[in-house]
Design an enzyme around this catalytic site. Structure first.
Site, PDB file in Angstrom:
ATOM      1  CB  THR A  41     -19.262  -3.955  23.812  1.00 27.22           C
ATOM      2  OG1 THR A  41     -20.451  -4.703  23.550  1.00 27.22           O
ATOM      3  CG2 THR A  41     -18.196  -4.348  22.802  1.00 27.22           C
ATOM      4  CG  HIS A  46     -29.230  -6.334  24.004  1.00 31.88           C
ATOM      5  ND1 HIS A  46     -29.578  -6.952  22.818  1.00 31.88           N
ATOM      6  CD2 HIS A  46     -28.109  -5.621  23.740  1.00 31.88           C
ATOM      7  CE1 HIS A  46     -28.732  -6.619  21.879  1.00 31.88           C
ATOM      8  NE2 HIS A  46     -27.809  -5.811  22.409  1.00 31.88           N
ATOM      9  CG  HIS A  49     -26.338 -10.076  23.237  1.00 30.29           C
ATOM     10  ND1 HIS A  49     -26.543  -8.945  24.005  1.00 30.29           N
ATOM     11  CD2 HIS A  49     -25.246  -9.808  22.481  1.00 30.29           C
ATOM     12  CE1 HIS A  49     -25.609  -8.049  23.725  1.00 30.29           C
ATOM     13  NE2 HIS A  49     -24.819  -8.535  22.815  1.00 30.29           N
ATOM     14  CE  LYS A  83     -22.425  -1.081  17.476  1.00 30.78           C
ATOM     15  NZ  LYS A  83     -23.413  -0.376  18.305  1.00 30.78           N
ATOM     16  NE  ARG A  87     -18.448  -2.796  18.025  1.00 29.20           N
ATOM     17  CZ  ARG A  87     -19.636  -3.071  18.563  1.00 29.20           C
ATOM     18  NH1 ARG A  87     -19.979  -2.496  19.697  1.00 29.20           N
ATOM     19  NH2 ARG A  87     -20.459  -3.915  17.974  1.00 29.20           N
ATOM     20  CD  GLN A 170     -16.200 -13.504  14.469  1.00 33.74           C
ATOM     21  OE1 GLN A 170     -16.362 -12.322  14.751  1.00 33.74           O
ATOM     22  NE2 GLN A 170     -17.180 -14.247  13.987  1.00 33.74           N
ATOM     23  CG  ASP A 191     -24.329  -8.838  12.325  1.00 28.98           C
ATOM     24  OD1 ASP A 191     -24.368 -10.003  12.772  1.00 28.98           O
ATOM     25  OD2 ASP A 191     -24.237  -7.831  13.062  1.00 28.98           O
ATOM     26  CE  LYS A 228     -31.115  -4.922  15.249  1.00 32.67           C
ATOM     27  NZ  LYS A 228     -29.794  -4.267  15.285  1.00 32.67           N
ATOM     28  CE  LYS A 231     -31.674  -1.696  19.635  1.00 33.20           C
ATOM     29  NZ  LYS A 231     -30.660  -1.384  20.646  1.00 33.20           N
ATOM     30  CB  THR A 232     -39.022  -1.052  24.133  1.00 32.95           C
ATOM     31  OG1 THR A 232     -38.042  -0.600  25.084  1.00 32.95           O
ATOM     32  CG2 THR A 232     -39.063  -2.579  24.143  1.00 32.95           C
TER      33      THR A 232
END
Length: 417
Positions: A41, A46, A49, A83, A87, A170, A191, A228, A231-232
């Site tokens: 995607t 990041h 992952h 989500k 998407r 999946q 998740d 979380k 994240k910054t």
């Protein structure tokens, strides 16, 4: 063989497992193939992952065979997990370009030995709608699918049929890999539990209840303050060095909270138990030295970007802390000064006072003269005290940059055009 399950338990890397005892017995008896999937995607992974991929890497180091599924097929559909809205579908050209970037990143993390990358487009694209409905749709109960967390969480706002069927696709992946790649274990984030159990259920229906297949999810990674992980203020921390430089990547890990660092050492490094426990002791007794954070930054940066990236990141950090920037290369300046205020300048020589005002580093000539006279201005690491000083923008760093420091900490970067 290495007791991989015991190691994962100590590292607090297990959330849920399908038949934990059976998986432990199997992994101690033989080398297994296991997989984790990622949809293309975006053009880069990041650090979020990395959470399942660190577990996959540990299995590889313990002698097992990891398989990465890059979802050229599922990526064209969209995973509803995590989500709260649909998407945006990508073009197939975007999916293909992203797939190529992700493949290169995976090969950097896992090498090419004892490692396989596959694309689920290769088998999902061959399914006709009638085959999908007859061979697989009949095996999935809608009531069960609705109760899966990934779907249930979306029912209030709505979910398209396309994303609703994601768990079937999946599941087909797991079945295909079980049949043709001897894959017995799927790994995913917390998740992904609903998708993973759907896959094992499908395999048992098609291949028999005695088929030895397992699932393992990783705990949700939260920081000590409850936010979380990964994240910054500036957004995601990317593995692509063009999006997050190795220096920025190193700094992210170096700046971790004392309350989190030992857990991250366990999870994101391959240091052994004795060394991590020794670092934990340092956190408790000498937190001001931040040895655990430095080790964490070194190890994760080395894993993702290589040893040289660690050397450069530490070189940049030392130069910025001391103010001695003269030894930095132009490439290191690109990394280390990405977030400081910057301005484009010409290559023309100029009086230092006028130049500081023209670049808006100083608000006025009066303030510029005062700061120069007081020794508050350094240019490329040299303190400038003469208001008549003539600045040559091309004098250092391959003629590409001028680094100005005002006071002890305020840096400015001028890019010579």
């Amino acid at each position: 063989m290495t007791d991989i399950m015991a190691d994962l338990t100590w590292r607090e890397a297990i959330n849920q497992v399908i038949d934990e005892d059976g998986l432990k017995e199997l992994t101690q008896k033989k080398s297994i193939s296991l997989y984790c999937g990622v949809d293309p995607t975006g053009s880069s992974l990041h650090i979020g992952h990395l959470i399942p991929f660190m577990v996959l890497k540990r299995f590889q180091l313990a002698g097992h065979h990891p398989v990465i599924v890059i979802g050229g097929g599922t990526g064209a559909i969209g995973d509803p997990s995590g989500k709260n809205s649909e998407r945006v579908l990508q073009t197939m050209d975007q999916v293909q370009a992203n797939k190529e970037h992700l493949t290169a990143q995976m090969e950097k993390l896992f090498g090419t030995e004892n490692f396989t990358i596959v694309d689920n487009y290769d088998w999902l694209s061959k399914l006709s709608l009638l085959d999908f409905l007859r061979d697989y749709g009949k095996l999935f109960n809608v009531n069960t699918m609705l109760n899966k967390e990934i779907v249930a969480s979306r029912l209030e706002v709505g979910i398209s049929y396309t994303e609703f069927t994601y768990q079937i696709l999946q599941s087909i992946d797991f079945l295909h890999l079980y049949k043709y790649n001897d894959v017995q274990l799927q790994i995913g984030g917390a998740d992904q539990w609903g998708n993973i159990t759907a896959g094992t259920d499908l395999i048992h229906r098609q291949e028999g209840a005695d088929a030895k297949v397992f699932g393992l999810t990783i705990p949700l990674m939260l920081k000590a303050d409850g936010t979380k992980f990964g994240k910054t203020a500036g957004g995601a921390v990317w593995l692509d060095p063009e999006r997050t430089t190795p220096y920025e990547f190193y700094q992210f890990w170096l700046n971790q909270d004392d309350r989190d660092v030992v857990r991250y050492l366990k999870y994101f490094t391959f240091l052994d138990r004795a060394e991590i426990e020794a670092l934990a002791e340092k956190v408790a007794t000498e937190p001001e030295k931040r040895e655990a954070q430095r080790r964490l930054a070194q190890e994760v940066t080395k894993f993702v970007h290589g040893e040289q990236a660690v050397v450069e990141a530490e070189h940049i950090s030392k130069a910025l802390f001391s103010g001695d920037v003269t030894a930095l290369t132009a490439e290191e300046i690109e990394q280390g000064f990405r977030d400081v205020p910057s301005v484009d300048v010409t290559a023309d020589k100029a009086n230092i006072v006028q130049w500081l005002v023209d670049t808006k580093i100083e608000p006025s000539k009066r303030q510029a003269r005062e700061d120069v006279t007081n020794g508050a201005i350094t240019v490329n690491g040299e303190r400038i005290c003469e208001v008549e000083f003539e600045l040559d923008p091309t004098a250092a760093f391959d003629g590409r940059f001028v680094i100005v420091r005002r006071g002890k900490k305020r840096y400015f970067l001028a890019r010579v055009k």
